[in-house]
Design an enzyme around this catalytic site. Structure first.
Site, PDB file in Angstrom:
ATOM      1  N   HIS A 154       0.519  -6.644  -1.380  1.00 49.33           N
ATOM      2  CA  HIS A 154       1.179  -7.323  -0.269  1.00 49.33           C
ATOM      3  C   HIS A 154       0.563  -8.684   0.043  1.00 49.33           C
ATOM      4  O   HIS A 154       1.166  -9.485   0.755  1.00 49.33           O
ATOM      5  CB  HIS A 154       1.200  -6.434   0.985  1.00 49.33           C
ATOM      6  CG  HIS A 154      -0.111  -6.246   1.659  1.00 49.33           C
ATOM      7  ND1 HIS A 154      -0.874  -5.109   1.503  1.00 49.33           N
ATOM      8  CD2 HIS A 154      -0.805  -7.036   2.509  1.00 49.33           C
ATOM      9  CE1 HIS A 154      -1.968  -5.219   2.231  1.00 49.33           C
ATOM     10  NE2 HIS A 154      -1.951  -6.374   2.853  1.00 49.33           N
ATOM     11  N   ASP A 184       0.069  -0.529  -3.852  1.00 54.54           N
ATOM     12  CA  ASP A 184      -0.318  -1.755  -3.162  1.00 54.54           C
ATOM     13  C   ASP A 184      -1.504  -2.442  -3.832  1.00 54.54           C
ATOM     14  O   ASP A 184      -2.415  -2.936  -3.156  1.00 54.54           O
ATOM     15  CB  ASP A 184      -0.624  -1.497  -1.686  1.00 54.54           C
ATOM     16  CG  ASP A 184      -0.673  -2.795  -0.885  1.00 54.54           C
ATOM     17  OD1 ASP A 184       0.022  -3.745  -1.272  1.00 54.54           O
ATOM     18  OD2 ASP A 184      -1.419  -2.859   0.111  1.00 54.54           O
ATOM     19  N   SER A 264      -7.289  -7.922   3.723  1.00 58.10           N
ATOM     20  CA  SER A 264      -6.575  -7.220   2.655  1.00 58.10           C
ATOM     21  C   SER A 264      -7.089  -7.620   1.282  1.00 58.10           C
ATOM     22  O   SER A 264      -7.199  -8.809   0.963  1.00 58.10           O
ATOM     23  CB  SER A 264      -5.076  -7.534   2.733  1.00 58.10           C
ATOM     24  OG  SER A 264      -4.435  -6.749   3.680  1.00 58.10           O
TER      25      SER A 264
END
Length: 409
Positions: A154, A184, A264
């Site tokens: 993402h 992911d 992230s």
């Protein structure tokens, strides 16, 4: 419209509205209105709707040069070979349990050169329906001296430009080598000529225990001056989170180490300076509840991404929807967990045995299948051409059959 069609549409609408855990993926967008959700990309399904958009972060500045850090004796990096003839092992080399444990400052000194900032540029539509550039920031982990970097899908999904900024302030443009929305994870690569890359040491997450100290390292909010460091413990193991009605990520490490937007793709590390997780998501309404993809699963996926650019899985031929207790109660389903068939694709294994929309798969082989994350993990280890037994419900009747997995078209 007959009764069954009305029921089917009601189930599909309810499934699209169900979100067991409200989370935000910890990438950071700034400088523009909210764009596509920076959460995990939804599985392809005609039934499920995507999770709600994450909250944009509107202030961040470019990182500044970080001064060189003192020399610390460190573990050698895990070899990460991306050739098809010599792929990395699924069990990475790890320091022994008797290996030296480092202080938190020393862990940070060891890992900081291996944790990079990933800046992305995307195009979104403004209120006048005009294309407008927007920027986001995440984190990556250096895998090898050839320039391969691991991050979250993402973080880079849909980016028209990706820039990696290293510890010394130098930046390089990166390209996506491969990505996998179901886990992911993504691998990007920079040209390594002239760079002194320091690959991170990858540990073994299966060795972790609840209560062990961990350190999160990442570029929170894109703040200048190097990565942000926070410390906590392993709060739980084997967690699962639903990011939308069609996507579940399983076997996550839960931690109370502070994780913020921009983290992230960053490293969750143990006190031996080994990466044991990839920071991925936080609970939007919670406090001190963050999640990391365990490194053992990540190595399997990343190895395939480096080798071929995608992950090979057996293919059943359905659009999956997670069954939840709420959905089961509302529509009087026979089970509270499993995979509701939202669509059957013609010419696939599911069609060959006559699976129907609204059948509920609960087991493949000897493995209970409670959500799409467990389905994805099962199919990674069961390749096209393999025959698999399936247990499913049609109405209140439990049925058994077997099919031969295909390859994704």
């Amino acid at each position: 419209m007959n009764f069954l069609e009305i029921r089917r549409r009601r189930i599909h609408r309810a499934a699209s509205a169900v979100l067991v855990i409200s989370l935000i993926a910890v990438a950071c967008n700034f400088g523009q209105p909210v764009q596509e959700p920076v959460g995990i990309a939804p599985a392809a399904s005609s039934v499920a709707a995507t999770a709600e958009a994450t909250q944009a972060v509107t202030t961040a500045t470019a990182p500044s040069v970080v001064p060189p850090l003192p020399t610390v004796e460190e573990p050698s990096p895990t070899p990460f070979v991306d050739g098809a003839d010599n792929p990395p092992t699924s069990e990475p080399e790890s320091l022994s349990q008797q290996a030296e444990k480092f202080t938190t400052p020393d862990v940070v000194k060891i890992l900081t050169p291996s944790v990079v900032q990933v800046v992305t540029e995307t195009l979104s539509m403004n209120m006048f329906n005009q294309a407008s550039p927007s920027q986001g920031v995440g984190t990556g982990i250096v895998l090898n001296a050839d320039g391969h970097i691991m991050t979250n899908n993402h973080v880079v999904d849909g980016a028209r430009r990706i820039t990696v900024i290293f510890e010394n302030g130098e930046s390089r443009e990166a390209k996506v080598v491969g990505n996998d929305f179901q886990t992911d994870l993504a691998v990007i690569r920079v040209e390594a000529d002239g760079l002194e890359l320091r690959p991170a040491k990858l540990g073994v997450s299966a060795d972790m225990q609840v209560g062990e100290d961990v350190i999160a390292i990442g570029h929170a909010l894109g703040l200048p001056g190097g990565p942000t460091v926070s410390k906590g413990v392993v709060s739980a193991l084997g967690r699962s989170i639903d990011t939308d009605s069609s996507t579940t990520i399983v076997d996550l490490i839960q931690t109370d180490a502070e994780i913020n937007p921009g983290n992230s793709g960053g490293a969750l590390v143990n006190d031996r300076a080994e990466v044991i997780g990839i920071n991925t998501a936080i609970i939007q309404s919670g406090r001190g509840i963050g999640f990391a993809i365990n490194i053992d699963d990540a190595k399997i996926v990343v190895s395939q991404l480096m080798e071929r650019g995608y992950v090979v899985r057996g293919f059943i031929g359905i659009s999956p929807v997670n069954v939840t207790p709420g959905l089961a109660s509302r529509f009087d389903l026979p089970v509270t967990k499993g995979i509701l068939v939202g669509r059957v694709i013609a010419g696939t294994a599911a069609a060959d045995i006559g699976l129907r929309v609204e059948d509920i798969i609960v087991q493949l082989g000897a493995t209970p299948i409670l959500n799409t994350g467990e389905l994805s993990k099962f199919l990674i280890t069961h390749q096209p051409g393999e025959t698999v037994a399936v247990v499913y419900y049609r109405g209140d009747t439990e049925m058994q059959d077997e099919f031969t997995l295909g390859g994704r078209p």
